[in-house]
Design a protein around this motif. Structure first.
Motif, PDB file in Angstrom:
ATOM      1  N   ALA A 162       0.768  -1.333  -0.386  1.00 36.22           N
ATOM      2  CA  ALA A 162      -0.010   0.321   0.147  1.00 36.22           C
ATOM      3  C   ALA A 162       0.742   1.235  -0.091  1.00 36.22           C
ATOM      4  O   ALA A 162       0.745   2.113  -0.385  1.00 36.22           O
ATOM      5  N   TYR A 163       1.977   1.146   0.497  1.00 37.00           N
ATOM      6  CA  TYR A 163       2.612   2.248   0.770  1.00 37.00           C
ATOM      7  C   TYR A 163       3.234   2.022  -0.481  1.00 37.00           C
ATOM      8  O   TYR A 163       3.409   3.764  -1.278  1.00 37.00           O
ATOM      9  N   THR A 164       4.361   1.514  -1.747  1.00 38.53           N
ATOM     10  CA  THR A 164       4.337   2.170  -3.364  1.00 38.53           C
ATOM     11  C   THR A 164       3.126   1.739  -3.569  1.00 38.53           C
ATOM     12  O   THR A 164       3.280   3.313  -4.756  1.00 38.53           O
ATOM     13  N   TYR A 207      20.412   4.832   1.135  1.00 41.68           N
ATOM     14  CA  TYR A 207      19.408   4.777   1.804  1.00 41.68           C
ATOM     15  C   TYR A 207      18.544   3.672   2.035  1.00 41.68           C
ATOM     16  O   TYR A 207      17.804   3.838   3.634  1.00 41.68           O
ATOM     17  N   LYS A 208      19.598   2.348   2.940  1.00 37.39           N
ATOM     18  CA  LYS A 208      19.057   1.734   3.874  1.00 37.39           C
ATOM     19  C   LYS A 208      19.546   2.218   5.279  1.00 37.39           C
ATOM     20  O   LYS A 208      18.718   1.236   6.209  1.00 37.39           O
ATOM     21  N   ARG A 209      20.136   3.207   5.023  1.00 29.48           N
ATOM     22  CA  ARG A 209      20.379   3.785   6.598  1.00 29.48           C
ATOM     23  C   ARG A 209      20.837   2.478   7.871  1.00 29.48           C
ATOM     24  O   ARG A 209      20.442   2.620   9.136  1.00 29.48           O
ATOM     25  N   LEU A 210      21.616   2.292   7.075  1.00 31.39           N
ATOM     26  CA  LEU A 210      22.550   0.422   7.917  1.00 31.39           C
ATOM     27  C   LEU A 210      23.039   1.407   9.254  1.00 31.39           C
ATOM     28  O   LEU A 210      23.857   1.194   9.811  1.00 31.39           O
ATOM     29  N   ASP A 211      23.681   2.816   8.590  1.00 34.34           N
ATOM     30  CA  ASP A 211      24.894   3.782   9.592  1.00 34.34           C
ATOM     31  C   ASP A 211      23.775   4.114  11.142  1.00 34.34           C
ATOM     32  O   ASP A 211      24.647   3.918  11.952  1.00 34.34           O
ATOM     33  N   GLU A 271      11.570   1.052   4.203  1.00 36.96           N
ATOM     34  CA  GLU A 271      11.070  -0.686   2.915  1.00 36.96           C
ATOM     35  C   GLU A 271       9.871   0.165   2.205  1.00 36.96           C
ATOM     36  O   GLU A 271       8.916   0.176   2.739  1.00 36.96           O
ATOM     37  N   ASP A 272       9.869  -0.257   1.013  1.00 32.13           N
ATOM     38  CA  ASP A 272       8.590  -0.763   0.296  1.00 32.13           C
ATOM     39  C   ASP A 272       7.535  -1.704   0.835  1.00 32.13           C
ATOM     40  O   ASP A 272       6.607  -0.738   0.535  1.00 32.13           O
ATOM     41  N   LEU A 290      11.764   1.152  11.699  1.00 35.52           N
ATOM     42  CA  LEU A 290      10.956   2.046  11.611  1.00 35.52           C
ATOM     43  C   LEU A 290       9.502   1.998  10.911  1.00 35.52           C
ATOM     44  O   LEU A 290       9.246   0.807  10.296  1.00 35.52           O
ATOM     45  N   ALA A 291       9.002   2.821  11.855  1.00 34.31           N
ATOM     46  CA  ALA A 291       7.526   2.424  11.883  1.00 34.31           C
ATOM     47  C   ALA A 291       7.360   3.962  10.193  1.00 34.31           C
ATOM     48  O   ALA A 291       6.533   4.464  10.773  1.00 34.31           O
ATOM     49  N   ARG A 292       7.491   2.969   9.530  1.00 35.00           N
ATOM     50  CA  ARG A 292       6.956   4.266   8.212  1.00 35.00           C
ATOM     51  C   ARG A 292       7.412   2.294   6.478  1.00 35.00           C
ATOM     52  O   ARG A 292       8.064   1.797   7.085  1.00 35.00           O
TER      53      ARG A 292
END
Length: 360
Positions: A162-164, A207-211, A271-272, A290-292
């Motif tokens: 639904a996000y995509t 963009y994966k924000r593994l940092d 994540e998509d 992450l709640a996104r």
């Protein structure tokens, strides 16, 4: 029998999108499988031994040219791709495959994993390369125009979440149908063993924000294993403390075992969909995400995993401590993963293809 062409962006990595292509090939039994370029070592198992039609860009790949350097040529390569005489073209796209042109009389169904990140999320994609983003500004505008034009030619658009779907609607004004990707449930089994380590399974890209995951593990002193490879490896290694292990790419069985024994799978980026989150649930272990984005469609906080509200080191450090101290029922997580089983995906894809061809 219906003749189907299955078209994917490129087989130069083996991630979630490529696993979906493998599932599509098994379901649709396509007469033609195409991609811009192919590294046969990185084909999903379902395509092993299959003939893959490629574009002239395959010669550049064999000569050692990096895939990124081919980006300006990829839209034209797909627009000129000859898939032969078929009834339907099913494209699997997170970049350019949906720009393929269906032959006269055929329908085009596009399964979209994400709107192309470097085009539509350029700030995030070029996070560590702002100068490159500025230089590419005119080219990115050109790519966006081509992308909008291609979407107008598609007969039916499917989104992996639904996000995509909401992002595609905002960009293109389309109303995609959501078909969540399949989880190979049989490949994952819960285990009573625990490694005591947190886990990341991802491509190593900014963009994966593994940092954030690395810094949170450093702040808490908790151990973290990172499975995956990618261009961000050097930067991430320099940021990692003594509790972090980089394991590179591992065989599927080793990944499944790491999932089944980990404390939690850490997913700090948006994540998509996030296939690994459902896979770790199938292994009876929680995602910490992450709640996104797609995480909100997979994880119920405190029941089938943990959601973190802020994209920050502090929030993920607190989340890791919470996951370490909270015991969840593995049955709740496996039930969550079961919603994304392969039978459901297969039934949806067959229905959509049959309907779309019948209406043409």
């Amino acid at each position: 029998m219906m003749r189907i062409a299955l078209v994917h962006d490129y087989f130069t990595q083996l991630g979630g999108a490529e696993r979906v292509v493998g599932a599509l090939a098994k379901i649709l039994e396509p007469s033609v499988i195409s991609a811009s370029v192919v590294d046969r070592h990185l084909l999903p198992p379902e395509l092993a031994g299959r003939q893959i039609r490629v574009t002239p860009l395959q010669g550049l790949l064999k000569a050692g040219a990096p895939l990124a350097s081919m980006a300006p040529l990829l839209p034209l390569a797909f627009a000129r791709l000859d898939v032969g005489s078929v009834d339907a073209v099913v494209s699997s796209s997170s970049a350019f495959a949906h720009q393929v042109r269906a032959p006269r009389g055929a329908v085009h169904i596009a399964y979209i994993h994400t709107p192309a990140r470097f085009i539509w999320q350029s700030d995030e994609y070029f996070r560590e390369h702002r100068g490159q983003q500025r230089l590419l500004g005119p080219a990115l505008a050109w790519f966006r125009r081509l992308d909008r034009s291609a979407f107008r030619r598609i007969d039916r658009i499917l989104a992996n979440s639904a996000y995509t779907a909401a992002r595609l609607a905002a960009i293109h004004g389309s109303r995609p149908e959501v078909v969540h990707p399949p989880v190979a449930l049989d490949a994952f089994q819960p285990s009573p063993e625990r490694s005591g380590r947190f886990l990341v399974v991802a491509r190593l890209r900014p963009y994966k924000r593994l940092d954030i995951a690395i810094a949170a593990a450093g702040r808490t002193g908790l151990p973290l294993d990172i499975i995956g490879s990618g261009p961000d490896l050097g930067r991430l290694r320099r940021a990692a403390g003594p509790t972090i292990r980089f394991l590179g790419r591992l065989p599927d069985a080793a990944v499944a075992r790491a999932m089944a024994t980990c404390e939690a799978l850490v997913v700090p980026g948006i994540e998509d969909f996030g296939l690994t989150m459902a896979e770790v649930q199938a292994s009876g272990r929680p995602p910490l995400a992450l709640a996104r984005g797609g995480a909100c469609e997979i994880v119920e906080d405190g029941l089938s995993g943990f959601l973190v509200e802020a994209s920050s080191v502090e929030a993920f450090a607190e989340g890791m401590v919470r996951a370490r101290e909270t015991v969840l029922d593995p049955a709740d997580m496996t039930r969550s993963a079961a919603r994304f089983g392969p039978a459901r995906f297969a039934a949806a894809i067959r229905r959509i293809v049959d309907e779309t061809v019948a209406r043409a």
